[in-house]
Design an enzyme around this catalytic site. Sequence first.
Site, PDB file in Angstrom:
ATOM      1  N   GLU A 146     -37.468 -57.370 -70.496  1.00  0.00           N
ATOM      2  CA  GLU A 146     -36.677 -56.382 -71.017  1.00  0.00           C
ATOM      3  C   GLU A 146     -36.277 -56.798 -72.189  1.00  0.00           C
ATOM      4  O   GLU A 146     -35.012 -57.753 -72.140  1.00  0.00           O
ATOM      5  CB  GLU A 146     -35.929 -55.852 -69.754  1.00  0.00           C
ATOM      6  CG  GLU A 146     -36.572 -55.233 -68.751  1.00  0.00           C
ATOM      7  CD  GLU A 146     -37.307 -53.921 -69.071  1.00  0.00           C
ATOM      8  OE1 GLU A 146     -36.928 -53.227 -70.191  1.00  0.00           O
ATOM      9  OE2 GLU A 146     -37.923 -53.453 -68.332  1.00  0.00           O
ATOM     10  N   GLU A 168     -32.719 -56.379 -85.291  1.00  0.00           N
ATOM     11  CA  GLU A 168     -31.757 -55.613 -84.473  1.00  0.00           C
ATOM     12  C   GLU A 168     -30.286 -56.450 -84.748  1.00  0.00           C
ATOM     13  O   GLU A 168     -30.329 -57.643 -84.322  1.00  0.00           O
ATOM     14  CB  GLU A 168     -32.065 -56.386 -82.949  1.00  0.00           C
ATOM     15  CG  GLU A 168     -31.131 -55.610 -81.772  1.00  0.00           C
ATOM     16  CD  GLU A 168     -31.451 -56.091 -80.391  1.00  0.00           C
ATOM     17  OE1 GLU A 168     -31.700 -57.340 -80.147  1.00  0.00           O
ATOM     18  OE2 GLU A 168     -31.228 -55.522 -79.464  1.00  0.00           O
ATOM     19  N   LYS A 194     -29.688 -66.448 -62.732  1.00  0.00           N
ATOM     20  CA  LYS A 194     -29.312 -67.329 -63.767  1.00  0.00           C
ATOM     21  C   LYS A 194     -28.365 -66.289 -64.591  1.00  0.00           C
ATOM     22  O   LYS A 194     -28.989 -65.609 -65.389  1.00  0.00           O
ATOM     23  CB  LYS A 194     -30.128 -68.096 -64.524  1.00  0.00           C
ATOM     24  CG  LYS A 194     -29.919 -69.135 -65.162  1.00  0.00           C
ATOM     25  CD  LYS A 194     -28.759 -69.132 -65.885  1.00  0.00           C
ATOM     26  CE  LYS A 194     -29.015 -69.036 -67.401  1.00  0.00           C
ATOM     27  NZ  LYS A 194     -28.098 -68.612 -68.193  1.00  0.00           N
ATOM     28  N   GLY A 239     -37.408 -64.080 -75.021  1.00  0.00           N
ATOM     29  CA  GLY A 239     -38.495 -63.343 -74.150  1.00  0.00           C
ATOM     30  C   GLY A 239     -39.888 -63.936 -74.299  1.00  0.00           C
ATOM     31  O   GLY A 239     -40.657 -64.142 -73.300  1.00  0.00           O
ATOM     32  N   CYS A 258     -28.969 -52.427 -75.282  1.00  0.00           N
ATOM     33  CA  CYS A 258     -30.433 -52.761 -75.956  1.00  0.00           C
ATOM     34  C   CYS A 258     -30.954 -51.185 -76.137  1.00  0.00           C
ATOM     35  O   CYS A 258     -31.669 -51.266 -77.141  1.00  0.00           O
ATOM     36  CB  CYS A 258     -31.004 -53.180 -74.766  1.00  0.00           C
ATOM     37  SG  CYS A 258     -31.138 -52.590 -73.229  1.00  0.00           S
TER      38      CYS A 258
HETATM   39  P1  NAD Z   1     -30.736 -64.221 -74.967  1.00  0.00           P
HETATM   40  O1  NAD Z   1     -32.180 -64.058 -74.916  1.00  0.00           O
HETATM   41  O2  NAD Z   1     -30.016 -65.239 -75.704  1.00  0.00           O
HETATM   42  O3  NAD Z   1     -30.195 -64.796 -73.439  1.00  0.00           O
HETATM   43  C1  NAD Z   1     -30.434 -63.875 -72.321  1.00  0.00           C
HETATM   44  C2  NAD Z   1     -30.354 -64.923 -70.895  1.00  0.00           C
HETATM   45  O4  NAD Z   1     -31.594 -65.840 -71.131  1.00  0.00           O
HETATM   46  C3  NAD Z   1     -29.288 -65.807 -70.956  1.00  0.00           C
HETATM   47  O5  NAD Z   1     -28.879 -65.871 -69.334  1.00  0.00           O
HETATM   48  C4  NAD Z   1     -29.497 -66.999 -71.278  1.00  0.00           C
HETATM   49  O6  NAD Z   1     -28.780 -68.279 -70.891  1.00  0.00           O
HETATM   50  C5  NAD Z   1     -31.144 -67.144 -70.984  1.00  0.00           C
HETATM   51  N1  NAD Z   1     -31.820 -68.072 -71.718  1.00  0.00           N
HETATM   52  C6  NAD Z   1     -31.718 -68.420 -73.163  1.00  0.00           C
HETATM   53  N2  NAD Z   1     -32.635 -69.019 -73.359  1.00  0.00           N
HETATM   54  C7  NAD Z   1     -33.360 -69.549 -72.570  1.00  0.00           C
HETATM   55  C8  NAD Z   1     -34.478 -70.269 -72.403  1.00  0.00           C
HETATM   56  N3  NAD Z   1     -35.176 -70.931 -73.296  1.00  0.00           N
HETATM   57  N4  NAD Z   1     -35.229 -70.073 -70.961  1.00  0.00           N
HETATM   58  C9  NAD Z   1     -34.699 -69.438 -70.076  1.00  0.00           C
HETATM   59  N5  NAD Z   1     -33.322 -68.596 -70.089  1.00  0.00           N
HETATM   60  C10 NAD Z   1     -32.878 -68.752 -71.364  1.00  0.00           C
HETATM   61  O7  NAD Z   1     -29.890 -62.761 -74.983  1.00  0.00           O
HETATM   62  P2  NAD Z   1     -28.317 -62.378 -74.886  1.00  0.00           P
HETATM   63  O8  NAD Z   1     -27.818 -62.653 -76.437  1.00  0.00           O
HETATM   64  O9  NAD Z   1     -27.805 -62.618 -73.581  1.00  0.00           O
HETATM   65  O10 NAD Z   1     -28.576 -60.556 -74.738  1.00  0.00           O
HETATM   66  C11 NAD Z   1     -28.762 -60.014 -75.845  1.00  0.00           C
HETATM   67  C12 NAD Z   1     -30.392 -59.447 -75.947  1.00  0.00           C
HETATM   68  O11 NAD Z   1     -30.578 -58.773 -74.674  1.00  0.00           O
HETATM   69  C13 NAD Z   1     -30.389 -58.468 -77.201  1.00  0.00           C
HETATM   70  O12 NAD Z   1     -31.611 -58.580 -77.846  1.00  0.00           O
HETATM   71  C14 NAD Z   1     -30.581 -57.136 -76.278  1.00  0.00           C
HETATM   72  O13 NAD Z   1     -31.459 -56.188 -77.010  1.00  0.00           O
HETATM   73  C15 NAD Z   1     -31.278 -57.522 -75.215  1.00  0.00           C
HETATM   74  N6  NAD Z   1     -31.188 -56.814 -73.901  1.00  0.00           N
HETATM   75  C16 NAD Z   1     -32.243 -55.997 -73.425  1.00  0.00           C
HETATM   76  C17 NAD Z   1     -32.213 -55.108 -72.346  1.00  0.00           C
HETATM   77  C18 NAD Z   1     -33.210 -54.105 -71.765  1.00  0.00           C
HETATM   78  O14 NAD Z   1     -33.244 -53.825 -70.950  1.00  0.00           O
HETATM   79  N7  NAD Z   1     -34.457 -54.185 -72.696  1.00  0.00           N
HETATM   80  C19 NAD Z   1     -30.802 -54.799 -71.753  1.00  0.00           C
HETATM   81  C20 NAD Z   1     -29.730 -55.528 -72.358  1.00  0.00           C
HETATM   82  C21 NAD Z   1     -30.015 -56.500 -73.325  1.00  0.00           C
END
Ligand code: NAD
Length: 495
Positions: free
Chosen positions: A269, A399, A194, A251, A303
């Site tokens: 992650e 963050e 997804k 997460g 991240c």
């Molecule tokens: P997000 O949590 O908003 O979304 C991530 C994904 O989850 C998207 O595909 C979204 O559609 C999906 N999603 C959202 N709500 C959901 C739910 N309730 N159930 C299932 N899926 C859901 O994050 P974002 O804004 O896309 O990304 C930015 C964040 O990601 C930052 O906090 C960043 O630090 C983190 N990040 C971490 C890493 C790592 O490896 N640690 C890498 C990249 C980004």
Amino acid sequence: MSEVQILESVRQFMARQHGHFVHGKWIAPATSERIELLNPATEQVIATIAVGGQEEVEQAVQSAHDAFTNDWANTSPYERGVKLNKLADLVEQHAEELAQLETLSTGKLINLSRHLEVAQSVVFLRYFAGWATKIHGQTMQPSIPSMNGEKYTAYTVRQPVGVVAGIVPWNFSLMIGIWKIGSALTTGCTIVIKPSEFATLTLLRLVELALEAGIPAGVINVVTGKGDTGQHLIHSSLVKKVSFTGSVPTGIAIGKQAMSSDLTRVSLELGGKNAAAILADACIDEILPTLLQATFVHQGQVCAAPERFFIHQSKYDEFVQKVSGALQQLKIGSPLDESSMFGPLSNQPHFDKVKHYLHLAQKNNQVISGGHAIQGTGYFVEPTLLKVQGVDDPLFLEETFGPVVDVIPFTSDEELIAMMNHSRFGLTASLWTNDLAKALRLIPQIEAGSIWVNMHTFLDPSVPFGGIKASGVGREFSDAFIEDYTELKSVMIRY
Ligand code: NAD
């Protein structure tokens, strides 16, 4: 300003009425609801994607389950490796197309899309391909007493867990998808991906290349949509592992759901508020180019990148003055212009979030340099340096995931470690020093999953990556991912 020419194949791909990719075919969406994808540099719609509901998600998961039981789990490790390598070759052949799709969707500078996003995706795919033939168990000699001369032997085998749900964020839309696909496929798992609703196109193009590489139908499926689509995926009983990359709140919610759903395996992650510590002996002129690149790469939307600079008091003024000067030299412009050094933020909600932090800093007089959104079209903000009002300041704790960095002086190692660890996050950290003995003493005290010395934000497939505290659960890369994608089965034999 001269922008790169958009390839005809990219134009045609964006103009398609994209559906979901299930069992090697595009399937028409069940509803007419569409999400518009915007170019963050121009705010223009570049494509639309479908919103996957329960029905399409179930179809995709069933397809992945069938492909797992009938095909992929029984494909020889050598063959799995060959196919992943073939996919890497095809990604390389279509590199410019994928790089342009990434830049148009996320505002990543075109050269970064080429040399980091796509080129590193190829490196990771080849690394994962190599693991297929190297996954093994162990033999043991049990110590059970022998009453009548019987003997015992035991061994372990690693078996793929089954269908993986891969949920991907927007900041590295291709590469993070590839981390999940590579980990799943090399261990014999199949996957439903997804992608992010903000940056979907690269993975939609990748699955077509996967089919061309000979990866059987159903081994990789893609369902597009927002969080609700991800929710359907997590709740499917055929999903045996969730691999999620994204924000901490999402997460944590996903982790709880996976646990309450018959203990579905989960790796998370998540975010960070990463620290870079510049020790007293560091030469500011020497470290600055590497440190600034690691911090402001992709406008800070990485991240692993640092958001808190801790500087020894003796170097503080010099550091602040030189960093401010360097940031003012960054040429902000279109990500399709090869001479731009700094592009837009990737999407409107994120732009709004970063502006909120900039307003907060302005209100409290904390801005040292930058601090403004740039007027006009596109989600551009200035790279920003801030002072903080103590360790309980939201700008110290939260963050921003943008080009917004705190500078904090310290005088002793104890004070440094206490401030670095004053965070719910624990993703990455770095020490900038030539005093290796001091670095080796500090490293065990720092609460972070990855620590660099004289570098930051470098991810390599041979080095495990993942967070501690609220930054996540599980490790990617190296041999660390194998545990997450396989079950360890024990066998004992009496003879
Ligand atoms: P997000 O949590 O908003 O979304 C991530 C994904 O989850 C998207 O595909 C979204 O559609 C999906 N999603 C959202 N709500 C959901 C739910 N309730 N159930 C299932 N899926 C859901 O994050 P974002 O804004 O896309 O990304 C930015 C964040 O990601 C930052 O906090 C960043 O630090 C983190 N990040 C971490 C890493 C790592 O490896 N640690 C890498 C990249 C980004």
